[in-house]
Design a protein around this motif. Structure first.
Motif, PDB file in Angstrom:
ATOM      1  N   GLU A   1      -1.490  -8.854   1.669  1.00 31.27           N
ATOM      2  CA  GLU A   1      -1.207  -8.875   0.221  1.00 31.27           C
ATOM      3  C   GLU A   1      -2.463  -9.110  -0.603  1.00 31.27           C
ATOM      4  O   GLU A   1      -2.616  -8.554  -1.694  1.00 31.27           O
ATOM      5  CB  GLU A   1      -0.300 -10.071  -0.085  1.00 31.27           C
ATOM      6  CG  GLU A   1       1.143  -9.913   0.207  1.00 31.27           C
ATOM      7  CD  GLU A   1       1.871 -11.224  -0.095  1.00 31.27           C
ATOM      8  OE1 GLU A   1       1.722 -12.185   0.689  1.00 31.27           O
ATOM      9  OE2 GLU A   1       2.564 -11.277  -1.103  1.00 31.27           O
TER      10      GLU A   1
ATOM     11  N   ASN B   1      -8.562  -6.307   1.564  1.00 33.62           N
ATOM     12  CA  ASN B   1      -7.254  -6.836   1.984  1.00 33.62           C
ATOM     13  C   ASN B   1      -6.939  -6.471   3.437  1.00 33.62           C
ATOM     14  O   ASN B   1      -5.900  -6.865   3.967  1.00 33.62           O
ATOM     15  CB  ASN B   1      -6.126  -6.297   1.091  1.00 33.62           C
ATOM     16  CG  ASN B   1      -6.191  -6.850  -0.320  1.00 33.62           C
ATOM     17  OD1 ASN B   1      -7.219  -7.365  -0.728  1.00 33.62           O
ATOM     18  ND2 ASN B   1      -5.112  -6.720  -1.067  1.00 33.62           N
TER      19      ASN B   1
ATOM     20  N   ALA C   1      -8.720   2.686   2.934  1.00 35.21           N
ATOM     21  CA  ALA C   1      -8.439   2.073   1.624  1.00 35.21           C
ATOM     22  C   ALA C   1      -8.087   3.149   0.601  1.00 35.21           C
ATOM     23  O   ALA C   1      -7.139   2.999  -0.191  1.00 35.21           O
ATOM     24  CB  ALA C   1      -9.649   1.256   1.171  1.00 35.21           C
TER      25      ALA C   1
ATOM     26  N   PRO D   1       0.845  -1.200   0.000  1.00 35.13           N
ATOM     27  CA  PRO D   1       0.000   0.000   0.000  1.00 35.13           C
ATOM     28  C   PRO D   1       0.881   1.252   0.000  1.00 35.13           C
ATOM     29  O   PRO D   1       1.979   1.220   0.565  1.00 35.13           O
ATOM     30  CB  PRO D   1      -0.780  -0.101   1.311  1.00 35.13           C
ATOM     31  CG  PRO D   1      -0.324  -1.325   2.017  1.00 35.13           C
ATOM     32  CD  PRO D   1       0.697  -2.021   1.196  1.00 35.13           C
ATOM     33  N   GLU D   2       0.396   2.312  -0.635  1.00 34.77           N
ATOM     34  CA  GLU D   2       1.215   3.530  -0.694  1.00 34.77           C
ATOM     35  C   GLU D   2       0.309   4.735  -0.912  1.00 34.77           C
ATOM     36  O   GLU D   2      -0.448   4.773  -1.880  1.00 34.77           O
ATOM     37  CB  GLU D   2       2.233   3.396  -1.849  1.00 34.77           C
ATOM     38  CG  GLU D   2       3.079   4.623  -2.127  1.00 34.77           C
ATOM     39  CD  GLU D   2       4.001   5.061  -0.988  1.00 34.77           C
ATOM     40  OE1 GLU D   2       4.272   4.249  -0.069  1.00 34.77           O
ATOM     41  OE2 GLU D   2       4.425   6.231  -0.997  1.00 34.77           O
TER      42      GLU D   2
ATOM     43  N   SER E   1       4.900   0.495   5.767  1.00 41.46           N
ATOM     44  CA  SER E   1       4.735  -0.673   4.896  1.00 41.46           C
ATOM     45  C   SER E   1       6.042  -1.440   4.853  1.00 41.46           C
ATOM     46  O   SER E   1       7.113  -0.917   5.159  1.00 41.46           O
ATOM     47  CB  SER E   1       4.303  -0.227   3.494  1.00 41.46           C
ATOM     48  OG  SER E   1       5.320   0.534   2.887  1.00 41.46           O
TER      49      SER E   1
ATOM     50  N   ASN F   1      -4.390   3.543  -0.941  1.00 43.51           N
ATOM     51  CA  ASN F   1      -4.538   2.884  -2.247  1.00 43.51           C
ATOM     52  C   ASN F   1      -4.427   1.370  -2.154  1.00 43.51           C
ATOM     53  O   ASN F   1      -3.615   0.739  -2.858  1.00 43.51           O
ATOM     54  CB  ASN F   1      -3.489   3.428  -3.243  1.00 43.51           C
ATOM     55  CG  ASN F   1      -3.732   4.885  -3.532  1.00 43.51           C
ATOM     56  OD1 ASN F   1      -4.798   5.253  -4.001  1.00 43.51           O
ATOM     57  ND2 ASN F   1      -2.757   5.730  -3.208  1.00 43.51           N
ATOM     58  N   TRP F   2      -5.200   0.794  -1.293  1.00 41.99           N
ATOM     59  CA  TRP F   2      -5.138  -0.649  -1.086  1.00 41.99           C
ATOM     60  C   TRP F   2      -6.557  -1.165  -0.909  1.00 41.99           C
ATOM     61  O   TRP F   2      -7.358  -0.520  -0.215  1.00 41.99           O
ATOM     62  CB  TRP F   2      -4.291  -0.953   0.159  1.00 41.99           C
ATOM     63  CG  TRP F   2      -3.680  -2.315   0.136  1.00 41.99           C
ATOM     64  CD1 TRP F   2      -3.982  -3.357   0.960  1.00 41.99           C
ATOM     65  CD2 TRP F   2      -2.649  -2.777  -0.739  1.00 41.99           C
ATOM     66  NE1 TRP F   2      -3.191  -4.441   0.645  1.00 41.99           N
ATOM     67  CE2 TRP F   2      -2.367  -4.114  -0.392  1.00 41.99           C
ATOM     68  CE3 TRP F   2      -1.939  -2.202  -1.795  1.00 41.99           C
ATOM     69  CZ2 TRP F   2      -1.412  -4.882  -1.062  1.00 41.99           C
ATOM     70  CZ3 TRP F   2      -0.982  -2.958  -2.462  1.00 41.99           C
ATOM     71  CH2 TRP F   2      -0.727  -4.279  -2.087  1.00 41.99           C
TER      72      TRP F   2
ATOM     73  N   LEU G   1      -2.800  -4.589   6.858  1.00 42.97           N
ATOM     74  CA  LEU G   1      -3.144  -4.775   5.450  1.00 42.97           C
ATOM     75  C   LEU G   1      -2.393  -5.978   4.895  1.00 42.97           C
ATOM     76  O   LEU G   1      -1.171  -6.081   5.065  1.00 42.97           O
ATOM     77  CB  LEU G   1      -2.789  -3.502   4.664  1.00 42.97           C
ATOM     78  CG  LEU G   1      -3.471  -2.239   5.227  1.00 42.97           C
ATOM     79  CD1 LEU G   1      -2.819  -0.976   4.676  1.00 42.97           C
ATOM     80  CD2 LEU G   1      -4.961  -2.254   4.922  1.00 42.97           C
TER      81      LEU G   1
END
Ligand code: PD2
Ligand code: ZN
Length: 287
Positions: free
Chosen positions: A283, A176, A167, A73-74, A252, A171-172, A281
């Motif tokens: 994968e 997840n 989320a 995630p980023e 992360s 950006n994930w 979070l």
């Protein structure tokens, strides 16, 4: 086999020696079998020793090899924006560090949202457990002296709104994420430094990893501001994040290895209580 003087240690012979050793054959029996096939005793012993030593070195090297990097995630921080819009909510960007990847956010939750989460969690708090890596189950752990509970993902409209915000922020996919965990630390309580990923070498990890693969990111949200103590610490880089109500620290880790420098802990609370909500979070989809 022909005579020892003309024999070389072929790959086939190496494989055979390794298979005998792995099947539990005694070295003297392996040497005896080689002599029976025409090998000179010393040559056979040297071939056995060299092959097994090389095998041990190869196994040790493979154990030390870094696991492959995976996507993580980023948040969208290109251009160093002072704030991000996540699910229609403005979140301030207070600190961004690249190694380890750590971002500190301001105002991720409103004070009313923090209070509502604490009120929902309070009657359900129990002494925290951590994952027992040998079995994949959970156990009370002296390294974590807080009380805690887990919400189901999407358990209430408030939780869904927070999960959608998270989320969008990192950006994930929402699916997840593990269910939000709430922790309450009383004075003296702490969470000793640890990594949040599961050590792939430990026997219990295989079971844990079936539910969505590795953890690749963590968001610790502060639900109150303790009177003193309770920082989230990153000992590898001497970083301390102060717990401030509504703020959050995100980090992360692109492989389950200390090279990510994401060792972190919750320093002892010295006055008052500390409440956090943690979102881990994975994968893949957490089921
Ligand atoms: O409460 C914290 O600061 C903290 C520190 C380390 C929380 C966690 N880890 C966690 O929930 O994983
Ligand atoms: Zn942690």
């Amino acid at each position: 086999m022909t005579t020892a003087t003309t024999q070389t240690v072929t790959d086939e012979l190496r494989r055979w020696i390794i298979a005998q050793a792995e099947a539990g054959c005694r070295p003297e029996d392996v040497v005896a079998a080689m002599m029976h096939s025409g090998w000179d005793e010393n040559t056979a012993m040297t071939a056995l020793e060299t092959t097994l030593r090389e095998r041990l070195d190869a196994v040790a090297a493979a154990r030390q090899a870094l696991p492959p990097q995976v996507p993580v995630p980023e948040p969208a921080l290109a251009g160093s924006p002072p704030a991000l819009l996540a699910g229609g909510h403005r979140v301030d960007v207070l600190v961004s560090m690249h190694s380890p990847r750590v971002v500190v956010f301001g105002g991720l939750l409103t004070h009313a949202e923090c209070d509502a989460l604490m009120d929902l969690a309070r009657p359900r708090l129990l002494r925290s457990e951590t994952v027992d890596n040998s079995t994949g189950g959970s156990e009370v752990n002296a390294a974590r002296t807080s009380d805690g509970m887990f919400f189901e993902r999407g358990e209430t409209p408030l939780i869904t709104r927070i999960e959608q915000r998270i989320a969008a922020l990192v950006n994930w996919p929402l699916v997840n994420g593990e269910g939000l965990q709430i922790l309450r630390y009383r004075p003296g309580a702490e969470y000793k430094p640890h990594h949040d990923y599961f050590d792939p070498a430990l026997p219990g990890s295989a079971t844990i990893l079936k539910r969505g693969g590795q953890r690749v990111g963590t968001l610790v949200i502060y639900l109150n501001t303790p009177e003193a103590g309770g920082a989230t610490t990153f000992p590898d880089v001497h970083l301390e994040v102060a717990p401030v109500k509504g703020n959050a620290v995100f980090f992360s880790y692109d492989r389950p290895h200390p090279v990510t420098r994401t060792l972190h802990g919750g320093a002892p609370v010295t006055q008052g209580e500390k409440w956090v909500a943690t979102k881990w979070l994975r994968e893949g989809e957490f089921v």
